[in-house]
Design a protein around this motif. Structure first.
Motif, PDB file in Angstrom:
ATOM      1  N   VAL A 319       0.888  22.386  62.194  1.00  0.00           N
ATOM      2  CA  VAL A 319       1.658  23.304  61.793  1.00  0.00           C
ATOM      3  C   VAL A 319       2.908  23.076  62.881  1.00  0.00           C
ATOM      4  CG1 VAL A 319       2.318  25.677  61.340  1.00  0.00           C
ATOM      5  CG2 VAL A 319       0.141  25.118  60.752  1.00  0.00           C
ATOM      6  N   GLY A 320       2.416  22.932  64.101  1.00  0.00           N
ATOM      7  CA  GLY A 320       3.510  22.718  65.243  1.00  0.00           C
ATOM      8  C   GLY A 320       4.483  21.477  64.752  1.00  0.00           C
ATOM      9  N   LEU A 321       3.767  20.255  64.483  1.00  0.00           N
ATOM     10  CA  LEU A 321       4.408  19.120  64.227  1.00  0.00           C
ATOM     11  C   LEU A 321       5.092  19.234  62.950  1.00  0.00           C
ATOM     12  CD1 LEU A 321       4.910  16.052  64.740  1.00  0.00           C
ATOM     13  CD2 LEU A 321       2.621  15.410  63.592  1.00  0.00           C
ATOM     14  N   ALA A 322       4.517  19.708  62.028  1.00  0.00           N
ATOM     15  CA  ALA A 322       5.461  20.141  60.660  1.00  0.00           C
ATOM     16  C   ALA A 322       6.584  20.883  60.878  1.00  0.00           C
ATOM     17  CB  ALA A 322       4.541  20.831  59.882  1.00  0.00           C
ATOM     18  N   THR A 323       6.581  21.627  61.744  1.00  0.00           N
ATOM     19  CA  THR A 323       7.857  22.342  62.067  1.00  0.00           C
ATOM     20  C   THR A 323       8.978  21.911  62.761  1.00  0.00           C
ATOM     21  OG1 THR A 323       6.400  24.497  62.475  1.00  0.00           O
ATOM     22  CG2 THR A 323       8.830  24.417  63.160  1.00  0.00           C
ATOM     23  N   ARG A 324       8.484  20.818  63.537  1.00  0.00           N
ATOM     24  CA  ARG A 324       9.346  19.874  64.382  1.00  0.00           C
ATOM     25  C   ARG A 324       9.939  18.799  63.382  1.00  0.00           C
ATOM     26  NH1 ARG A 324       5.224  20.507  68.090  1.00  0.00           N
ATOM     27  NH2 ARG A 324       4.245  18.454  67.685  1.00  0.00           N
ATOM     28  N   LEU A 325       9.138  18.275  62.627  1.00  0.00           N
ATOM     29  CA  LEU A 325       9.527  17.265  61.562  1.00  0.00           C
ATOM     30  C   LEU A 325      10.645  17.891  60.582  1.00  0.00           C
ATOM     31  CD1 LEU A 325       6.031  15.181  61.062  1.00  0.00           C
ATOM     32  CD2 LEU A 325       8.535  14.618  62.197  1.00  0.00           C
ATOM     33  N   LEU A 326      10.490  18.933  60.055  1.00  0.00           N
ATOM     34  CA  LEU A 326      11.187  19.446  58.953  1.00  0.00           C
ATOM     35  C   LEU A 326      12.559  19.154  59.134  1.00  0.00           C
ATOM     36  CD1 LEU A 326      11.193  21.219  56.421  1.00  0.00           C
ATOM     37  CD2 LEU A 326      11.396  23.314  57.710  1.00  0.00           C
ATOM     38  N   PRO A 327      13.319  19.530  60.412  1.00  0.00           N
ATOM     39  CA  PRO A 327      14.781  19.316  59.969  1.00  0.00           C
ATOM     40  C   PRO A 327      15.227  17.939  60.120  1.00  0.00           C
ATOM     41  CG  PRO A 327      14.088  20.618  62.131  1.00  0.00           C
ATOM     42  CD  PRO A 327      12.941  19.953  61.488  1.00  0.00           C
ATOM     43  N   THR A 328      13.995  16.669  60.437  1.00  0.00           N
ATOM     44  CA  THR A 328      14.439  15.391  60.459  1.00  0.00           C
ATOM     45  C   THR A 328      14.382  14.736  58.855  1.00  0.00           C
ATOM     46  OG1 THR A 328      12.069  14.664  60.681  1.00  0.00           O
ATOM     47  CG2 THR A 328      13.442  15.192  62.673  1.00  0.00           C
ATOM     48  N   VAL A 329      13.762  15.597  58.040  1.00  0.00           N
ATOM     49  CA  VAL A 329      13.626  15.154  56.515  1.00  0.00           C
ATOM     50  C   VAL A 329      14.871  15.136  55.912  1.00  0.00           C
ATOM     51  CG1 VAL A 329      12.299  15.540  54.077  1.00  0.00           C
ATOM     52  CG2 VAL A 329      11.159  15.843  56.457  1.00  0.00           C
ATOM     53  N   SER A 330      15.260  13.866  55.164  1.00  0.00           N
ATOM     54  CA  SER A 330      16.364  13.966  54.503  1.00  0.00           C
ATOM     55  C   SER A 330      16.280  14.151  53.106  1.00  0.00           C
ATOM     56  CB  SER A 330      17.108  12.666  54.539  1.00  0.00           C
ATOM     57  OG  SER A 330      16.410  11.681  54.042  1.00  0.00           O
ATOM     58  N   ILE A 331      17.476  14.705  52.131  1.00  0.00           N
ATOM     59  CA  ILE A 331      17.230  15.062  50.910  1.00  0.00           C
ATOM     60  C   ILE A 331      18.137  14.465  50.144  1.00  0.00           C
ATOM     61  CG2 ILE A 331      18.199  17.335  51.059  1.00  0.00           C
ATOM     62  CD1 ILE A 331      15.381  16.744  48.810  1.00  0.00           C
ATOM     63  N   GLU A 332      18.052  14.010  48.836  1.00  0.00           N
ATOM     64  CA  GLU A 332      19.189  13.218  48.265  1.00  0.00           C
ATOM     65  C   GLU A 332      18.797  13.482  46.808  1.00  0.00           C
ATOM     66  OE1 GLU A 332      20.806   8.745  47.322  1.00  0.00           O
ATOM     67  OE2 GLU A 332      19.022   9.114  48.634  1.00  0.00           O
ATOM     68  N   GLU A 333      19.870  13.900  46.191  1.00  0.00           N
ATOM     69  CA  GLU A 333      19.942  14.157  44.714  1.00  0.00           C
ATOM     70  C   GLU A 333      20.059  12.774  43.761  1.00  0.00           C
ATOM     71  OE1 GLU A 333      21.720  16.887  41.052  1.00  0.00           O
ATOM     72  OE2 GLU A 333      22.597  17.171  43.223  1.00  0.00           O
ATOM     73  N   ILE A 334      18.949  12.601  43.031  1.00  0.00           N
ATOM     74  CA  ILE A 334      18.723  11.420  42.235  1.00  0.00           C
ATOM     75  C   ILE A 334      19.707  11.754  40.853  1.00  0.00           C
ATOM     76  CG2 ILE A 334      17.299   9.670  41.424  1.00  0.00           C
ATOM     77  CD1 ILE A 334      17.410   9.746  44.386  1.00  0.00           C
ATOM     78  N   PRO A 335      20.484  10.698  40.505  1.00  0.00           N
ATOM     79  CA  PRO A 335      21.128  10.763  39.082  1.00  0.00           C
ATOM     80  C   PRO A 335      19.836  10.728  37.965  1.00  0.00           C
ATOM     81  CG  PRO A 335      22.372   9.306  40.488  1.00  0.00           C
ATOM     82  CD  PRO A 335      20.905   9.558  41.140  1.00  0.00           C
ATOM     83  N   CYS A 336      20.150  11.555  36.985  1.00  0.00           N
ATOM     84  CA  CYS A 336      19.375  11.569  35.753  1.00  0.00           C
ATOM     85  C   CYS A 336      20.291  11.166  34.512  1.00  0.00           C
ATOM     86  CB  CYS A 336      18.432  12.774  35.705  1.00  0.00           C
ATOM     87  SG  CYS A 336      17.338  13.065  36.831  1.00  0.00           S
ATOM     88  N   PRO A 337      20.479   9.975  34.372  1.00  0.00           N
ATOM     89  CA  PRO A 337      21.227   9.604  33.158  1.00  0.00           C
ATOM     90  C   PRO A 337      20.648   9.947  31.816  1.00  0.00           C
ATOM     91  CG  PRO A 337      20.415   7.693  33.977  1.00  0.00           C
ATOM     92  CD  PRO A 337      20.174   8.831  34.918  1.00  0.00           C
TER      93      PRO A 337
END
Length: 337
Positions: A319-337
């Motif tokens: 759980v501690g590692l997951a908390t530290r990793l969370l801010p480093t995860v990037s999120i990108e919206e993918i186009p859905c034509p």
């Protein structure tokens, strides 16, 4: 409480070795025995995330008793198994620093009567006028009717995870999904092959295949196309694990399909056996129960699954590692034509 139904539970044995070589003897440094099967792993992760979970599914024989006994020690996990005449299976995972190799037994065949009992047991748990059948030791007879409980909280969501044992087919899995929908409980399915398509047609709220499973089941060439094909069949949301490339989530809205990809900052090596089960736990807690936005849920799922890879046994997270990793995860919206 979240009910985690495991069609094919197992006793998970994990051997830690320095290296793996084909046709060679290995000296095992450590041995771990844990209750397993995908839904059991989901329940154990939910408990570590501070959520209440109820394990259900077919269980039998000496191996089943060992699974039940090992689960008693898991805080936050309750049990409501359907007794069967066969003996539950075992899995063996050999873990080395550079990866893991697994050996999975097929599991006991379920009779038509046992399949019916499994479905009726699920209906009993979901019945609005019955308390969850919860105990530390599980039922000791073939009676699957609701029993008095010291925890009368309602089942709020259901996960159906893992392979199907002989005797339980995709149509019967679809019947379990439909039972959840009839009782107005959101349901997440994590399975593969034709059963994944059956779950989509039955209207599963969330499907969680990995990339290979999604492509193989739909015949599509890309994860986005595969996810949208499953939505076309009737699924509400599809979350596809992409390995080192993170996770793709797609859902259908009145304005059209919307998709996001969450990507970890770096690849983490270790034992990936339980990473997908940790994703299901996050989806059940944050998407089915809390109704958090899908992009935010994906970020949490990537962080928690990465932490699971660092743990030697499936069903564990850091759980501690997951908390530290969370801010480093990037999120990108993918186009859905």
């Amino acid at each position: 409480m979240i009910l985690t139904l495991t069609p094919n539970p197992a006793l998970d044995l994990t051997y830690e070795v320095d290296t793996i070589a084909v046709f060679a003897e290995h000296r095992v440094r450590r041995v771990h025995a844990a209750p397993g099967g995908k839904g059991v792993n989901v329940a154990r992760v939910l408990a570590q995330l501070g959520r209440r979970a109820l394990c259900a599914g077919p269980l039998g024989g000496a191996t089943g008793e060992e699974i039940r006994d090992l689960l008693v020690a898991a805080d936050g996990v309750r049990q409501a198994w359907t007794p069967i005449s066969g003996s539950s299976r075992r899995t063996v995972t050999v873990v080395a620093p550079d990866g893991a190799t697994g050996f999975h037994e097929p599991g006991p065949a379920l009779s038509p009567a046992e399949c019916s009992q499994l479905k009726e047991g699920l209906r009993a748990q979901l019945s609005s006028d019955a308390a969850p059948q919860s105990s530390d030791t599980g039922p000791q007879s073939s009676d699957t009717s609701p029993q008095p409980s010291d925890d009368a909280r309602r089942i709020a969501a259901v996960t159906l995870s893992g392979s199907l044992p002989p005797g339980l087919d995709g149509d019967q899995l679809a019947g379990l999904v439909q039972a959840c929908r009839e009782h107005e409980r959101p349901v997440l399915v994590d399975t593969s092959g034709p059963a994944l398509l059956d779950a989509a047609r039955a209207g599963a709220d969330v499907l969680k295949p990995n990339l290979g499973e999604a492509l193989a089941a739909t015949g599509e060439d890309t994860p986005l196309a595969a996810a949208r094909a499953l939505l076309d069949l009737g699924a509400g949301t599809v979350v596809c694990s992409l390995g080192a490339d993170g996770m793709l989530g797609v859902h259908r809205t009145p304005a059209g399909d919307a998709a996001w990809q969450a990507v970890p900052a770096e690849a983490i090596s270790g034992n990936p056996t339980g990473a997908g089960d940790s994703v299901v736990a996050v989806l059940a807690a944050r998407l089915l129960m809390d109704a958090d936005p899908l992009p935010d849920v994906l970020r949490h799922a990537v962080a928690v699954s990465a932490s699971a890879v660092t743990c030697p046994v499936a069903g564990q997270i850091d759980v501690g590692l997951a908390t530290r990793l969370l801010p480093t995860v990037s999120i990108e919206e993918i186009p859905c034509p």
